[in-house]
Design a protein around this motif. Structure first.
Motif, mmCIF file in Angstrom:
data_model
loop_
_atom_site.group_PDB
_atom_site.id
_atom_site.type_symbol
_atom_site.label_atom_id
_atom_site.label_comp_id
_atom_site.label_asym_id
_atom_site.label_seq_id
_atom_site.Cartn_x
_atom_site.Cartn_y
_atom_site.Cartn_z
ATOM 1 N N CYS B 48 81.874 47.305 24.950
ATOM 2 C CA CYS B 48 80.907 46.598 24.117
ATOM 3 C C CYS B 48 80.225 47.390 23.226
ATOM 4 O O CYS B 48 79.636 48.570 23.799
ATOM 5 C CB CYS B 48 79.873 45.612 25.104
ATOM 6 S SG CYS B 48 78.989 44.500 24.187
ATOM 7 N N SER B 78 83.803 43.685 22.794
ATOM 8 C CA SER B 78 82.729 42.751 22.435
ATOM 9 C C SER B 78 81.615 43.380 21.548
ATOM 10 O O SER B 78 81.720 44.656 21.669
ATOM 11 C CB SER B 78 82.103 41.754 23.520
ATOM 12 O OG SER B 78 80.944 40.952 23.149
ATOM 13 N N VAL B 80 77.351 43.304 20.091
ATOM 14 C CA VAL B 80 76.124 42.549 19.893
ATOM 15 C C VAL B 80 75.643 43.287 18.659
ATOM 16 O O VAL B 80 75.562 44.384 18.423
ATOM 17 C CB VAL B 80 75.338 42.855 21.056
ATOM 18 C CG1 VAL B 80 75.750 42.014 22.289
ATOM 19 C CG2 VAL B 80 74.864 44.143 21.427
ATOM 20 N N TRP B 86 71.515 46.687 24.721
ATOM 21 C CA TRP B 86 71.867 45.121 25.021
ATOM 22 C C TRP B 86 73.522 45.038 25.408
ATOM 23 O O TRP B 86 74.067 44.011 25.662
ATOM 24 C CB TRP B 86 71.575 44.294 23.900
ATOM 25 C CG TRP B 86 70.321 43.888 24.157
ATOM 26 C CD1 TRP B 86 69.746 42.412 24.862
ATOM 27 C CD2 TRP B 86 68.798 44.400 23.845
ATOM 28 N NE1 TRP B 86 68.347 42.274 24.880
ATOM 29 C CE2 TRP B 86 67.732 43.451 24.318
ATOM 30 C CE3 TRP B 86 68.556 45.507 23.222
ATOM 31 C CZ2 TRP B 86 66.402 43.752 24.171
ATOM 32 C CZ3 TRP B 86 67.179 45.809 23.110
ATOM 33 C CH2 TRP B 86 66.130 44.811 23.460
ATOM 34 N N ALA B 87 73.975 45.761 24.586
ATOM 35 C CA ALA B 87 75.487 45.987 24.794
ATOM 36 C C ALA B 87 75.990 46.378 26.266
ATOM 37 O O ALA B 87 76.862 46.006 26.917
ATOM 38 C CB ALA B 87 76.403 47.049 24.062
ATOM 39 N N TYR B 89 73.882 45.762 28.668
ATOM 40 C CA TYR B 89 73.440 44.760 29.499
ATOM 41 C C TYR B 89 74.721 43.634 29.581
ATOM 42 O O TYR B 89 75.259 43.313 30.550
ATOM 43 C CB TYR B 89 72.339 43.837 28.995
ATOM 44 C CG TYR B 89 71.884 42.662 29.690
ATOM 45 C CD1 TYR B 89 70.813 43.025 30.899
ATOM 46 C CD2 TYR B 89 72.283 41.499 29.356
ATOM 47 C CE1 TYR B 89 70.729 41.985 31.473
ATOM 48 C CE2 TYR B 89 71.985 40.213 30.293
ATOM 49 C CZ TYR B 89 71.054 40.641 31.148
ATOM 50 O OH TYR B 89 70.645 39.396 32.049
ATOM 51 N N GLU B 90 75.494 43.576 28.324
ATOM 52 C CA GLU B 90 76.585 42.512 28.353
ATOM 53 C C GLU B 90 77.658 43.351 29.300
ATOM 54 O O GLU B 90 78.367 42.664 30.086
ATOM 55 C CB GLU B 90 77.112 42.353 27.115
ATOM 56 C CG GLU B 90 78.299 41.493 27.098
ATOM 57 C CD GLU B 90 78.850 40.967 25.806
ATOM 58 O OE1 GLU B 90 77.969 41.158 24.626
ATOM 59 O OE2 GLU B 90 80.010 40.672 25.574
ATOM 60 N N ALA B 91 77.987 44.685 29.159
ATOM 61 C CA ALA B 91 79.019 45.467 30.064
ATOM 62 C C ALA B 91 78.659 45.242 31.429
ATOM 63 O O ALA B 91 79.493 44.978 32.371
ATOM 64 C CB ALA B 91 79.110 46.613 29.702
ATOM 65 N N TRP B 92 77.519 45.197 31.929
ATOM 66 C CA TRP B 92 76.795 45.215 33.318
ATOM 67 C C TRP B 92 77.163 43.699 33.694
ATOM 68 O O TRP B 92 77.669 43.572 35.059
ATOM 69 C CB TRP B 92 75.472 45.266 33.122
ATOM 70 C CG TRP B 92 74.600 45.378 34.669
ATOM 71 C CD1 TRP B 92 74.426 45.906 35.757
ATOM 72 C CD2 TRP B 92 73.938 44.038 35.102
ATOM 73 N NE1 TRP B 92 73.875 45.615 36.675
ATOM 74 C CE2 TRP B 92 73.366 44.229 36.397
ATOM 75 C CE3 TRP B 92 73.630 42.984 34.538
ATOM 76 C CZ2 TRP B 92 72.525 43.431 37.091
ATOM 77 C CZ3 TRP B 92 72.756 41.878 35.292
ATOM 78 C CH2 TRP B 92 72.221 42.302 36.540
ATOM 79 N N VAL B 93 76.841 42.608 33.005
ATOM 80 C CA VAL B 93 77.244 41.220 33.321
ATOM 81 C C VAL B 93 78.699 40.962 33.730
ATOM 82 O O VAL B 93 79.093 40.437 34.469
ATOM 83 C CB VAL B 93 76.674 40.450 32.216
ATOM 84 C CG1 VAL B 93 77.408 38.952 32.551
ATOM 85 C CG2 VAL B 93 75.096 40.291 32.165
ATOM 86 N N ARG B 94 79.510 41.684 32.583
ATOM 87 C CA ARG B 94 80.893 41.697 32.773
ATOM 88 C C ARG B 94 81.515 42.195 34.032
ATOM 89 O O ARG B 94 82.376 41.643 34.580
ATOM 90 C CB ARG B 94 81.532 42.238 31.592
ATOM 91 C CG ARG B 94 83.132 42.267 31.214
ATOM 92 C CD ARG B 94 83.614 41.125 31.393
ATOM 93 N NE ARG B 94 85.085 40.804 31.301
ATOM 94 C CZ ARG B 94 85.603 40.850 32.581
ATOM 95 N NH1 ARG B 94 85.030 40.882 33.556
ATOM 96 N NH2 ARG B 94 87.114 40.625 32.458
ATOM 97 N N ALA B 105 79.986 51.116 27.150
ATOM 98 C CA ALA B 105 78.828 50.621 26.321
ATOM 99 C C ALA B 105 78.238 51.546 24.984
ATOM 100 O O ALA B 105 78.217 52.631 25.555
ATOM 101 C CB ALA B 105 77.530 50.036 26.800
#
Lengths: 142, 350
Positions: B48, B78, B80, B86-87, B89-94, B105
């Motif tokens: 991300c 992905s 952002v 925040w990239a 954060y998205e990787a952590w969620v993924r 990220a």
């Protein structure tokens, strides 16, 4: 050399809140909206930033004078700024409003700026329904 | 939530004007982060990126940054339009899905080709704020004035923060503004946009940062000292600067609470305070006392690679744990004008 003109031949509506707000500016009025708690938001919004609830459109005319809540003195304006000589950006709580509007105060000199000072709208003669249809000046100068 | 660890990180030196293109200066940063993580590019299950096309003045400019990742054979990725934090954060969620075990990220930005005072107003409300040319320095100056009026900071304290940032940056190879300087000299400088002087402003920087994350089992297998993400959260406040209290950061306080900063003592805090006064505001929002070492890297006043600076704070907080023996640190990233949106990440060693 050839000259090309790129056009975007679209028209669009600004919606039920920003539309009347900008039309109001064209006509020389500043409009806010009242939220469910009775607070008047300026600029008006379609949704309450505190709760996310849709706001029933209930326009209230505010100003044209208000009080400076905070300010910044711009010594060298950029070409994107609303005034071409030194001025203050200020958050202005217009009379009748519960929030502050960002705008420019044409005070002439930084020495004339202070928090809590009174300012009043100065309207352009030719207005287009645009946030730059007005700026503000110290009340004693108006 | 499953524990996720930082197993690799890297940054580029921040420069006022990078001669290389963004993908070119990103490439060694991503390579170094992956190498330090002790994994191969093919092990990365998700990538991300955080960047901003407005800085390059080109639509889909972020796609070119994938040249620095290597996207053939096809990868899952992905983007952002936000700071690389925040990239992350998205990787952590993924990674919470559990079907992959490594994610990358990164954040990158090249501010030098444009004029930030003209580009940043484009992120604001297009009817009431952008047409006023509401630039970030003017917005920050409104916030600083509000704090001065309220008595929560003085111009002297703002200069002291700048001096400490520059002094701390002396040992940071990635920093752009270093040196000591003294408070009295700085306070004799003229205002740029009153009440802000030059030392209160961040530098204009080009730069990149990258972090490699892994699930717990993978992290223990490849990394001697994984840095654990114990909590991460982000919150946002109203967009209109006149509709919130600029002298506080409620969103930072909320993000900090949800990230669990109160679960133990914080030793190091890396804060994205891009203007001097914001450091004090953030310290108060996060409840950081004098015992907490704030921005040992020099922080954003020493290097401000937009879109990478928040992720760099996470990398610096991780570095404090894995290289300097700190046991608990926090990192903060921000987005928007006057700290509108804030992310807090709590990291621990063992």
């Amino acid at each position: 050399m050839t000259t090309h003109t790129i056009e975007f031949p679209y028209t669009r509506t600004l919606g039920p809140v920003i539309g009347p707000f900008l039309t109001g500016l064209r006509d020389g009025h500043v409009l806010g909206v009242r939220n469910r708690d009775g607070r008047v938001l300026v600029p008006p919004l379609e949704w309450d930033p505190a709760t996310g609830e849709a706001i029933d459109v209930d326009f209230v005319e505010v100003g044209p004078a208000g009080t400076v809540e905070t300010w910044a003195w711009v010594t060298e304006p950029t070409r994107k700024h609303p005034l071409d000589h030194p001025f203050a950006f200020a958050l202005i709580r217009l009379d009748g409003a519960d929030t502050a509007l960002l705008h420019a105060v044409d005070a002439g000199s930084m020495d004339r700026m202070r928090t809590g000072m009174r300012v009043v709208a100065r309207w352009k003669d030719e207005r287009a329904g645009h946030i730059t249809d007005l700026s503000f000046v110290p009340e004693e100068a108006a | 939530m499953d524990d996720i660890a930082i197993i690799g990180y890297a940054q580029s030196p921040s420069q006022r004007r990078a001669e290389l293109t963004e993908p070119q200066f990103l490439f060694p940063v991503i390579s170094e982060a992956i190498e330090r993580a002790n994994v191969e590019r093919r092990d990365i299950g998700f990538t991300c990126a955080g960047s901003c096309d407005y800085l390059s003045g080109q639509t889909f400019a972020f796609v070119m940054n994938l040249e620095a990742v290597g996207a053939w054979p096809p990868i899952s990725e992905s983007h952002v339009e936000m700071d690389g934090a925040w990239a992350l954060y998205e990787a952590w969620v993924r990674l919470q899905h559990g079907d992959i075990d490594v994610a990358l990220a990164f954040g990158s930005g090249k501010s030098s080709p444009g004029d930030p005072s003209e580009i940043y107003p484009l992120q604001l409300d297009p009817y009431t704020l952008t047409p006023l040319g509401a630039d970030p320095v003017s917005m920050a100056a409104l916030q600083a004035r509000a704090m001065l009026d309220k008595g929560t900071i003085t111009e002297q304290e703002m200069a002291e923060i700048a001096v400490r940032s520059r002094t701390n940056a002396a040992n940071n190879p990635y920093a752009q503004v270093r040196g000591s300087g003294d408070v009295d000299t700085l306070l004799r400088e003229p205002y740029v946009t009153a009440p802000l002087r030059r030392h209160d402003l961040p530098p204009i920087s080009d730069g990149a940062s990258a972090v490699v994350l892994a699930t717990a089992d993978k992290a223990r297998a490849v990394c001697e000292r994984p840095v654990w993400i114990r909590g991460i959260d982000h919150r946002i406040e109203p967009h209109q600067p006149g509709m919130r209290d600029l002298t506080e950061s409620i969103s930072t306080r909320q993000a900090g609470r949800h990230a669990g900063i109160d679960h133990g003592p914080v030793e190091v805090a890396e804060l994205s305070a891009t203007f001097s006064h914001q450091e004090k505001l953030l310290r108060e929002a996060l409840g950081l006392g004098d015992e907490v070492q704030v921005n040992p890297s020099g922080g954003a006043l020493a290097a401000n690679p937009v879109m990478a600076v928040g992720l760099a704070r996470i990398a610096e907080a991780a570095r404090a744990i894995s290289e300097r023996g700190v046991s608990r640190a926090l990192a903060h990233a921000t987005s928007g004008q006057c700290l509108q949106q804030n992310l807090v990440c709590v990291l621990e060693g063992a």
